[in-house]
Design a protein around this motif. Structure first.
Motif, PDB file in Angstrom:
ATOM      1  N   VAL A 251       0.833  -1.199   0.000  1.00 28.52           N
ATOM      2  CA  VAL A 251       0.000   0.000   0.000  1.00 28.52           C
ATOM      3  C   VAL A 251       0.873   1.255   0.000  1.00 28.52           C
ATOM      4  O   VAL A 251       0.652   2.190  -0.789  1.00 28.52           O
ATOM      5  CB  VAL A 251      -0.950   0.001   1.218  1.00 28.52           C
ATOM      6  CG1 VAL A 251      -1.655   1.352   1.352  1.00 28.52           C
ATOM      7  CG2 VAL A 251      -1.975  -1.135   1.108  1.00 28.52           C
ATOM      8  N   LEU A 252       1.867   1.292   0.867  1.00 28.84           N
ATOM      9  CA  LEU A 252       2.722   2.475   0.952  1.00 28.84           C
ATOM     10  C   LEU A 252       3.552   2.655  -0.315  1.00 28.84           C
ATOM     11  O   LEU A 252       3.759   3.785  -0.772  1.00 28.84           O
ATOM     12  CB  LEU A 252       3.611   2.386   2.186  1.00 28.84           C
ATOM     13  CG  LEU A 252       2.857   2.397   3.527  1.00 28.84           C
ATOM     14  CD1 LEU A 252       3.836   2.248   4.684  1.00 28.84           C
ATOM     15  CD2 LEU A 252       2.014   3.654   3.683  1.00 28.84           C
ATOM     16  N   ASP A 253       4.013   1.562  -0.915  1.00 27.35           N
ATOM     17  CA  ASP A 253       4.752   1.665  -2.173  1.00 27.35           C
ATOM     18  C   ASP A 253       3.847   2.138  -3.311  1.00 27.35           C
ATOM     19  O   ASP A 253       4.277   2.945  -4.159  1.00 27.35           O
ATOM     20  CB  ASP A 253       5.364   0.314  -2.544  1.00 27.35           C
ATOM     21  CG  ASP A 253       6.549  -0.065  -1.665  1.00 27.35           C
ATOM     22  OD1 ASP A 253       7.009   0.791  -0.883  1.00 27.35           O
ATOM     23  OD2 ASP A 253       6.999  -1.222  -1.749  1.00 27.35           O
ATOM     24  N   ALA A 254       2.612   1.641  -3.338  1.00 28.23           N
ATOM     25  CA  ALA A 254       1.687   2.053  -4.395  1.00 28.23           C
ATOM     26  C   ALA A 254       1.285   3.519  -4.246  1.00 28.23           C
ATOM     27  O   ALA A 254       0.895   4.165  -5.225  1.00 28.23           O
ATOM     28  CB  ALA A 254       0.440   1.168  -4.373  1.00 28.23           C
ATOM     29  N   HIS A 255       1.387   4.047  -3.029  1.00 32.55           N
ATOM     30  CA  HIS A 255       1.159   5.480  -2.816  1.00 32.55           C
ATOM     31  C   HIS A 255       2.389   6.285  -3.215  1.00 32.55           C
ATOM     32  O   HIS A 255       2.286   7.299  -3.927  1.00 32.55           O
ATOM     33  CB  HIS A 255       0.825   5.735  -1.347  1.00 32.55           C
ATOM     34  CG  HIS A 255       0.729   7.179  -0.984  1.00 32.55           C
ATOM     35  ND1 HIS A 255      -0.166   8.031  -1.574  1.00 32.55           N
ATOM     36  CD2 HIS A 255       1.433   7.926  -0.084  1.00 32.55           C
ATOM     37  CE1 HIS A 255      -0.038   9.254  -1.053  1.00 32.55           C
ATOM     38  NE2 HIS A 255       0.936   9.208  -0.157  1.00 32.55           N
ATOM     39  N   ALA A 256       3.570   5.853  -2.806  1.00 35.25           N
ATOM     40  CA  ALA A 256       4.794   6.606  -3.074  1.00 35.25           C
ATOM     41  C   ALA A 256       5.204   6.554  -4.543  1.00 35.25           C
ATOM     42  O   ALA A 256       5.728   7.544  -5.077  1.00 35.25           O
ATOM     43  CB  ALA A 256       5.929   6.069  -2.199  1.00 35.25           C
ATOM     44  N   GLU A 257       4.946   5.421  -5.202  1.00 36.80           N
ATOM     45  CA  GLU A 257       5.450   5.226  -6.557  1.00 36.80           C
ATOM     46  C   GLU A 257       4.356   5.114  -7.607  1.00 36.80           C
ATOM     47  O   GLU A 257       4.654   5.107  -8.810  1.00 36.80           O
ATOM     48  CB  GLU A 257       6.315   3.966  -6.596  1.00 36.80           C
ATOM     49  CG  GLU A 257       7.490   3.998  -5.621  1.00 36.80           C
ATOM     50  CD  GLU A 257       8.223   2.679  -5.553  1.00 36.80           C
ATOM     51  OE1 GLU A 257       8.083   1.869  -6.498  1.00 36.80           O
ATOM     52  OE2 GLU A 257       8.939   2.445  -4.561  1.00 36.80           O
ATOM     53  N   GLY A 258       3.098   5.003  -7.162  1.00 37.25           N
ATOM     54  CA  GLY A 258       2.008   4.806  -8.107  1.00 37.25           C
ATOM     55  C   GLY A 258       0.884   5.794  -7.894  1.00 37.25           C
ATOM     56  O   GLY A 258       1.102   6.934  -7.465  1.00 37.25           O
ATOM     57  N   VAL A 259      -0.334   5.354  -8.169  1.00 40.43           N
ATOM     58  CA  VAL A 259      -1.486   6.252  -8.175  1.00 40.43           C
ATOM     59  C   VAL A 259      -2.381   6.112  -6.948  1.00 40.43           C
ATOM     60  O   VAL A 259      -3.412   6.782  -6.859  1.00 40.43           O
ATOM     61  CB  VAL A 259      -2.339   6.046  -9.451  1.00 40.43           C
ATOM     62  CG1 VAL A 259      -1.524   6.368 -10.694  1.00 40.43           C
ATOM     63  CG2 VAL A 259      -2.907   4.621  -9.514  1.00 40.43           C
ATOM     64  N   VAL A 260      -2.029   5.259  -6.006  1.00 39.22           N
ATOM     65  CA  VAL A 260      -2.874   5.070  -4.827  1.00 39.22           C
ATOM     66  C   VAL A 260      -2.848   6.328  -3.957  1.00 39.22           C
ATOM     67  O   VAL A 260      -1.787   6.847  -3.618  1.00 39.22           O
ATOM     68  CB  VAL A 260      -2.432   3.837  -4.019  1.00 39.22           C
ATOM     69  CG1 VAL A 260      -3.043   3.826  -2.624  1.00 39.22           C
ATOM     70  CG2 VAL A 260      -2.814   2.563  -4.760  1.00 39.22           C
ATOM     71  N   THR A 261      -4.023   6.815  -3.617  1.00 42.07           N
ATOM     72  CA  THR A 261      -4.170   8.053  -2.842  1.00 42.07           C
ATOM     73  C   THR A 261      -4.846   7.830  -1.505  1.00 42.07           C
ATOM     74  O   THR A 261      -4.913   8.746  -0.682  1.00 42.07           O
ATOM     75  CB  THR A 261      -5.022   9.056  -3.630  1.00 42.07           C
ATOM     76  OG1 THR A 261      -6.252   8.410  -4.032  1.00 42.07           O
ATOM     77  CG2 THR A 261      -4.293   9.545  -4.873  1.00 42.07           C
ATOM     78  N   SER A 262      -5.345   6.625  -1.287  1.00 39.10           N
ATOM     79  CA  SER A 262      -6.200   6.367  -0.137  1.00 39.10           C
ATOM     80  C   SER A 262      -6.060   4.905   0.246  1.00 39.10           C
ATOM     81  O   SER A 262      -5.776   4.050  -0.603  1.00 39.10           O
ATOM     82  CB  SER A 262      -7.660   6.689  -0.519  1.00 39.10           C
ATOM     83  OG  SER A 262      -8.578   6.343   0.503  1.00 39.10           O
ATOM     84  N   THR A 263      -6.242   4.614   1.531  1.00 39.79           N
ATOM     85  CA  THR A 263      -6.265   3.229   1.969  1.00 39.79           C
ATOM     86  C   THR A 263      -7.338   3.066   3.033  1.00 39.79           C
ATOM     87  O   THR A 263      -7.785   4.042   3.641  1.00 39.79           O
ATOM     88  CB  THR A 263      -4.900   2.781   2.517  1.00 39.79           C
ATOM     89  OG1 THR A 263      -4.920   1.368   2.757  1.00 39.79           O
ATOM     90  CG2 THR A 263      -4.542   3.499   3.813  1.00 39.79           C
ATOM     91  N   SER A 264      -7.763   1.835   3.223  1.00 37.31           N
ATOM     92  CA  SER A 264      -8.724   1.499   4.270  1.00 37.31           C
ATOM     93  C   SER A 264      -8.030   0.571   5.255  1.00 37.31           C
ATOM     94  O   SER A 264      -7.555  -0.506   4.872  1.00 37.31           O
ATOM     95  CB  SER A 264      -9.960   0.823   3.675  1.00 37.31           C
ATOM     96  OG  SER A 264     -10.634   1.708   2.797  1.00 37.31           O
ATOM     97  N   ALA A 265      -7.940   1.004   6.516  1.00 40.19           N
ATOM     98  CA  ALA A 265      -7.136   0.309   7.517  1.00 40.19           C
ATOM     99  C   ALA A 265      -7.949  -0.736   8.264  1.00 40.19           C
ATOM    100  O   ALA A 265      -9.003  -0.438   8.829  1.00 40.19           O
ATOM    101  CB  ALA A 265      -6.541   1.313   8.499  1.00 40.19           C
ATOM    102  N   LEU A 266      -7.418  -1.960   8.271  1.00 33.37           N
ATOM    103  CA  LEU A 266      -8.024  -3.089   8.960  1.00 33.37           C
ATOM    104  C   LEU A 266      -7.332  -3.201  10.315  1.00 33.37           C
ATOM    105  O   LEU A 266      -6.362  -3.949  10.478  1.00 33.37           O
ATOM    106  CB  LEU A 266      -7.832  -4.343   8.112  1.00 33.37           C
ATOM    107  CG  LEU A 266      -8.626  -5.599   8.431  1.00 33.37           C
ATOM    108  CD1 LEU A 266     -10.120  -5.359   8.254  1.00 33.37           C
ATOM    109  CD2 LEU A 266      -8.186  -6.735   7.526  1.00 33.37           C
TER     110      LEU A 266
END
Length: 281
Positions: free
Chosen positions: A24-39
């Motif tokens: 998740v953190l890599d997809a935010h830093a290097e990709g287009v992920v802007t949001s996550t849902s925390a379990l």
């Protein structure tokens, strides 16, 4: 606020495993992920909560009322959510069957969700939205207490799942999703006008993600793209036998072609907190 519609690229299940948290953190830093849902009930959440808080990604509460991991509260506190061993229902089908019989107490839902929200906030995270593991909040008996929770605790957004399938479950999602969207609007909360990722959970690649972005753009308005990235190797993930292709999704989310598609379709990347009150109006 940009006049371009917001695309929320959400990565579900932060906290599931170390590999998922890294993904998740890599997809935010290097990709287009802007949001996550925390379990927050999952084993790796507390180990990686500080990195999440420092990342700048939008974070929602992925309320766990089903699944492999135990709830935060005990059987005496949430008896309608657990079995004799104190375990949650294994899947959404089991919980919905209970709810359809009137056997799920909305107060139990509220108590467990508030306990999970407290864990998220204790990590220094102000949530941007609420959703749920396996999207069980689409069911009215779950939606009502979670919407009240969002209002009372000033959480601005709520996911509304959508399906493009004409199967029985797909039609059910369409009907219940429309009702949920109306309820979200009625509570003054934010959501998107379109969404993808429920039907495709765990199977995205670059080609299908680009196609989904184009479909969402054709629908018009703000949209959510739900994803499940994860980094390999990840032996902790062996206990979750979902058949997801976490590493493939991580790779696809970091491809330049996907970012180009987002720009070409006129979206601006953001999280649920970036939606305007007109979204879902």
């Amino acid at each position: 606020m940009s006049e371009r519609p917001v695309l929320v690229v959400n990565a579900d299940d932060f906290g599931l495993t170390t590999g998922v948290c890294r993904g998740v953190l890599d997809a935010h830093a290097e990709g287009v992920v802007t949001s996550t849902s925390a379990l927050v009930v999952a084993p790796a959440f507390r180990r990686h909560a500080s990195a999440l808080a420092a990342s700048g990604i939008g974070v929602g509460l992925h309320v766990a009322l089903v699944g492999e991991d135990p709830p935060l509260l005990g059987a005496r506190e949430v008896p309608s959510l657990v079995d004799r061993r104190g375990a949650l229902a294994p899947t959404w089908r089991h919980l919905v069957a209970r709810a359809a019989r009137g056997a799920v107490d909305p107060d139990d839902v509220r108590r467990e969700a508030e306990a999970q929200l407290a864990v998220l906030r204790s990590a220094g995270i102000a949530p941007t939205h609420v959703d749920s593991h396996q999207n069980v909040h689409i069911w009215p008996a779950v939606a009502r207490p979670l919407l009240a929770l969002a209002v009372d605790h000033h959480v601005p957004g709520v996911r509304v799942p959508r399906s493009r399938r004409w199967t029985a479950s797909g039609v059910g999602v369409r009907v219940l999703g429309a009702r949920l969207r109306a309820a979200v609007r009625g509570h003054g909360l934010l959501t998107t006008d379109a969404a993808a990722g429920l039907d495709e959970a765990g199977t995205w690649d670059e080609t299908s993600l680009v196609a989904a972005v184009h479909r969402l753009a054709a629908d018009g308005g703000p949209a959510e793209l739900a994803t499940h990235p994860g980094a390999d190797p990840d032996p902790e993930r062996d206990r979750y036998r979902w058949g997801y292709r976490w590493a493939d999704e991580l790779d696809a989310l970091c491809r330049p072609g996907l970012r180009e598609a987002v720009d070409r379709c006129g979206f601006v990347l953001g999280d649920f907190g970036d939606l305007s009150p007109a979204s879902g109006a």
